[in-house]
Design a protein around this motif. Structure first.
Motif, short mmCIF file in Angstrom:
data_model
loop_
_atom_site.label_atom_id
_atom_site.label_comp_id
_atom_site.label_asym_id
_atom_site.label_seq_id
_atom_site.Cartn_x
_atom_site.Cartn_y
_atom_site.Cartn_z
N ASN A 131 0.79 -1.24 0.00
CA ASN A 131 0.00 0.00 0.00
C ASN A 131 0.82 1.29 0.00
OD1 ASN A 131 -2.53 -1.38 -0.02
ND2 ASN A 131 -2.14 -1.89 2.13
N PHE A 132 2.00 1.24 -0.58
CA PHE A 132 2.76 2.46 -0.84
C PHE A 132 2.35 2.98 -2.21
CE2 PHE A 132 5.36 0.66 2.45
CZ PHE A 132 6.08 1.71 3.01
N GLU A 133 2.44 4.29 -2.39
CA GLU A 133 2.13 4.92 -3.66
C GLU A 133 3.40 5.57 -4.21
OE1 GLU A 133 -0.42 8.71 -5.38
OE2 GLU A 133 -0.68 8.10 -3.29
N LYS A 134 3.71 5.28 -5.47
CA LYS A 134 4.86 5.91 -6.11
C LYS A 134 4.51 7.37 -6.40
CE LYS A 134 7.76 5.54 -10.22
NZ LYS A 134 8.02 4.74 -11.43
N VAL A 135 5.37 8.30 -5.90
CA VAL A 135 5.05 9.72 -6.04
C VAL A 135 6.12 10.50 -6.81
CG1 VAL A 135 3.60 9.80 -3.97
CG2 VAL A 135 6.07 10.27 -3.78
N TYR A 136 7.28 9.91 -7.07
CA TYR A 136 8.35 10.64 -7.74
C TYR A 136 9.39 9.65 -8.24
CZ TYR A 136 12.03 14.13 -8.54
OH TYR A 136 13.00 14.91 -9.11
N SER A 137 10.11 10.06 -9.29
CA SER A 137 11.19 9.22 -9.84
C SER A 137 12.22 10.10 -10.53
CB SER A 137 10.60 8.21 -10.83
OG SER A 137 11.60 7.37 -11.32
N TYR A 138 13.46 9.71 -10.47
CA TYR A 138 14.55 10.34 -11.20
C TYR A 138 15.56 9.25 -11.52
CZ TYR A 138 17.44 10.26 -6.98
OH TYR A 138 18.17 9.85 -5.88
N LEU A 139 16.64 9.59 -12.20
CA LEU A 139 17.66 8.59 -12.53
C LEU A 139 18.91 8.77 -11.68
CD1 LEU A 139 17.65 8.45 -16.45
CD2 LEU A 139 16.58 6.86 -14.84
N GLN A 140 19.43 7.67 -11.22
CA GLN A 140 20.76 7.64 -10.62
C GLN A 140 21.69 7.09 -11.69
OE1 GLN A 140 20.39 5.40 -6.94
NE2 GLN A 140 19.80 7.25 -5.84
N TYR A 169 19.95 12.50 -12.44
CA TYR A 169 19.36 13.15 -13.60
C TYR A 169 17.86 13.32 -13.33
CZ TYR A 169 17.70 14.16 -18.28
OH TYR A 169 17.10 14.75 -19.35
N THR A 170 17.41 14.58 -13.34
CA THR A 170 16.01 14.87 -13.05
C THR A 170 15.28 15.45 -14.25
OG1 THR A 170 16.64 17.06 -12.19
CG2 THR A 170 16.48 15.26 -10.59
N GLY A 171 15.90 15.40 -15.42
CA GLY A 171 15.29 15.94 -16.62
C GLY A 171 14.24 15.03 -17.23
N GLN A 174 14.83 10.84 -20.11
CA GLN A 174 15.44 9.71 -19.43
C GLN A 174 15.89 8.62 -20.41
OE1 GLN A 174 13.16 8.28 -16.12
NE2 GLN A 174 13.43 10.18 -14.98
N SER A 175 15.17 8.45 -21.51
CA SER A 175 15.57 7.42 -22.48
C SER A 175 16.93 7.74 -23.09
CB SER A 175 14.50 7.25 -23.57
OG SER A 175 14.30 8.47 -24.25
N TYR A 176 17.21 9.01 -23.32
CA TYR A 176 18.52 9.41 -23.84
C TYR A 176 19.62 9.07 -22.83
CZ TYR A 176 22.53 12.29 -25.03
OH TYR A 176 23.81 12.72 -25.30
N ILE A 177 19.40 9.40 -21.57
CA ILE A 177 20.39 9.13 -20.53
C ILE A 177 20.62 7.62 -20.40
CG2 ILE A 177 20.88 9.30 -18.05
CD1 ILE A 177 21.20 11.96 -19.57
N LYS A 178 19.54 6.86 -20.44
CA LYS A 178 19.68 5.40 -20.33
C LYS A 178 20.42 4.81 -21.53
CE LYS A 178 15.83 4.40 -17.26
NZ LYS A 178 14.56 3.71 -17.08
#
Length: 195
Positions: A131-140, A169-171, A174-178
């Motif tokens: 029952n956790f909710e995903k609220v944010y994501s960025y790249l390490q 990376y917070t832009g 993300q596909s480019y960075i990956k």
């Protein structure tokens, strides 16, 4: 299995449990050689079987809003570590630790728990199941090897050569960075409301 508070004499067994449980995850390189001591109050519990730490959960919690946690409303508790020893997984140790920690958190007046994890599918599913909710994501992003390092890092110190780096990376691209870096992990923030 007993769930109880962590004591200083548990440190070596705690470190072994955490290291082994992270070994086959995206956090495999996040090795500690001693347990953190938190600046703020903390809930530190362990699961013990036959004298061995088989699970652990640490939550550092706030006395004042937004001093530790950043994504929820009210007083929060940051889950810094949750782990089950690989030889004891599939016994609901993490869930039992979480249930105990939630009860303690509510008694301490916390309104939510915050947790960050990388992109291991089974770990993310565990948070959602609980029952956790995903609220944010960025790249390490781990920048390694001559090509990757030379492209993004300029060194202005004579005789100093960077061989690897770690970045956030917070832009939006993300596909480019990956595609550019061999090791880029989604870092996901989850929130669980307690009230």
């Amino acid at each position: 299995m007993e769930i109880r508070g962590y004591t200083q004499s548990d440190e070596v067994s705690w470190i072994r449990c955490r290291t082994l449980s992270f070994l086959n995850t995206a956090y495999y390189d996040n090795v500690l050689n001693k347990k953190e001591i938190y600046k703020n109050s903390a809930i530190e519990i362990v699961a013990v079987e036959d004298g061995q730490i088989v699970g652990l959960l640490d939550i550092e919690y706030e006395q004042e809003e937004n001093t530790i946690c950043t994504k929820g409303k009210g007083l929060g508790g940051m889950i810094w570590h949750i782990a089950a020893h690989p030889d004891f997984q599939r016994k609901r140790i993490g869930t039992k630790l979480l249930e105990q920690a939630e009860q303690i958190s509510k008694e301490k007046g916390l309104q939510y728990l915050e947790a960050w994890t990388r992109d291991d599918e089974w770990v993310n599913k565990w948070y959602i199941k609980n029952n956790f909710e995903k609220v944010y994501s960025y790249l390490q992003v781990f920048i390694e090897g001559n090509e990757e390092v030379q492209e993004v890092i300029n060194v202005n110190v004579p005789n100093l050569k960077v061989v690897q780096a770690f970045a956030h990376y917070t832009g939006d691209d993300q596909s480019y960075i990956k595609s550019k870096f061999k090791r880029a992990h989604d870092c996901n923030c989850y929130i669980k409301k307690l009230v």
